[in-house]
Design a protein around this motif. Structure first.
Motif, mmCIF file in Angstrom:
data_model
loop_
_atom_site.group_PDB
_atom_site.id
_atom_site.type_symbol
_atom_site.label_atom_id
_atom_site.label_comp_id
_atom_site.label_asym_id
_atom_site.label_seq_id
_atom_site.Cartn_x
_atom_site.Cartn_y
_atom_site.Cartn_z
ATOM 1 N N ARG A 1 11.888 1.378 4.607
ATOM 2 C CA ARG A 1 10.899 0.492 3.989
ATOM 3 C C ARG A 1 10.522 -0.188 5.522
ATOM 4 N N GLU A 2 11.287 -0.442 6.459
ATOM 5 C CA GLU A 2 10.979 -1.010 7.938
ATOM 6 C C GLU A 2 10.152 -0.138 8.487
ATOM 7 N N GLY B 1 0.944 -1.207 0.063
ATOM 8 C CA GLY B 1 -0.115 -0.113 -0.128
ATOM 9 C C GLY B 1 0.752 1.369 -0.037
ATOM 10 N N VAL B 2 0.109 2.463 0.349
ATOM 11 C CA VAL B 2 0.729 3.697 0.067
ATOM 12 C C VAL B 2 0.820 4.254 1.554
ATOM 13 N N ILE B 3 1.896 4.794 1.958
ATOM 14 C CA ILE B 3 1.914 5.729 3.187
ATOM 15 C C ILE B 3 2.999 6.832 2.813
ATOM 16 N N CYS B 4 2.232 8.077 3.198
ATOM 17 C CA CYS B 4 2.966 9.210 2.989
ATOM 18 C C CYS B 4 3.190 9.405 1.523
ATOM 19 N N GLY B 5 2.136 8.968 0.633
ATOM 20 C CA GLY B 5 2.324 9.166 -0.878
ATOM 21 C C GLY B 5 3.229 8.293 -1.555
ATOM 22 N N VAL B 6 3.908 7.292 -0.804
ATOM 23 C CA VAL B 6 4.908 6.576 -1.387
ATOM 24 C C VAL B 6 4.489 5.022 -1.274
ATOM 25 N N ARG B 7 4.246 4.437 -2.056
ATOM 26 C CA ARG B 7 3.945 2.634 -2.309
ATOM 27 C C ARG B 7 5.063 1.895 -1.601
ATOM 28 N N LYS C 1 2.559 1.951 8.556
ATOM 29 C CA LYS C 1 1.329 1.265 7.882
ATOM 30 C C LYS C 1 0.604 0.619 8.703
ATOM 31 N N MET C 2 1.231 -0.361 9.540
ATOM 32 C CA MET C 2 0.424 -1.143 10.448
ATOM 33 C C MET C 2 -0.318 -0.319 11.464
ATOM 34 N N VAL C 3 0.187 0.876 12.213
ATOM 35 C CA VAL C 3 -0.379 1.828 13.177
ATOM 36 C C VAL C 3 -1.581 2.471 12.354
ATOM 37 N N ASP C 4 -1.299 2.804 11.103
ATOM 38 C CA ASP C 4 -2.406 3.504 10.349
ATOM 39 C C ASP C 4 -3.734 2.442 10.018
ATOM 40 N N GLU C 5 -3.218 1.398 9.852
ATOM 41 C CA GLU C 5 -4.316 0.242 9.752
ATOM 42 C C GLU C 5 -5.058 0.044 11.058
ATOM 43 N N LEU C 6 -4.182 0.112 12.241
ATOM 44 C CA LEU C 6 -5.055 -0.067 13.399
ATOM 45 C C LEU C 6 -5.969 1.231 13.849
ATOM 46 N N ALA C 7 -5.356 2.366 13.797
ATOM 47 C CA ALA C 7 -6.106 3.479 13.708
ATOM 48 C C ALA C 7 -7.580 3.595 12.837
ATOM 49 N N ARG C 8 -7.181 2.978 11.698
ATOM 50 C CA ARG C 8 -8.544 2.882 11.138
ATOM 51 C C ARG C 8 -9.439 1.902 11.119
ATOM 52 N N GLY C 9 -9.032 0.955 12.267
ATOM 53 C CA GLY C 9 -10.261 -0.103 12.544
ATOM 54 C C GLY C 9 -10.034 -1.411 12.037
#
Length: 116
Positions: free
Chosen positions: A92-93, A76-82, A99-107
């Motif tokens: 990348r790490e 996916g994309v994080i901060c506009g970068v794939r 990305k994982m924390v974003d997914e958590l916050a998105r439910g």
């Protein structure tokens, strides 16, 4: 070329932002920690040592006990970068974690976040 400044930032300076992001959306510190444990192989004592000692992100990832081999399933994309197009390993790490924390916050469910 100079390294990105996030590499030298301490994990303990960013960690509270991960927690706040999760808690604002009704998630918990324990879930953020579970993500970190899954991704890096650190346990609670190891993470506490990292936070107390002021370890920077570069060292945090280079000295991670066991990077999860399934982390490459994070797309996916994080901060506009794939993510899958990021060539610098440490960046990348860091973006996997973001990305994982974003997914958590998105439910998203922990099962999906942890790529089960």
């Amino acid at each position: 070329m100079a390294e990105h400044k996030i590499y030298s930032m301490s994990v303990n300076s960013v960690y509270p932002h991960y927690i706040n992001k999760a808690e604002r959306k009704g998630r918990t510190k324990e879930e953020v920690d579970e993500i970190i444990f899954w991704l890096t192989g650190y346990d609670e004592a190891g993470l506490n040592h990292v936070l107390e000692s002021g370890t920077d992100f570069k060292t945090f990832f280079k000295e991670a006990p066991r990077m999860n081999e399934n982390r490459t399933l994070i797309k996916g994309v994080i901060c506009g970068v794939r993510i899958e197009e990021i060539e610098e390993e440490i960046m990348r790490e860091i973006r996997y974690l973001d990305k994982m924390v974003d997914e958590l916050a998105r439910g998203k469910s922990m099962e999906k976040i942890l790529r089960h």
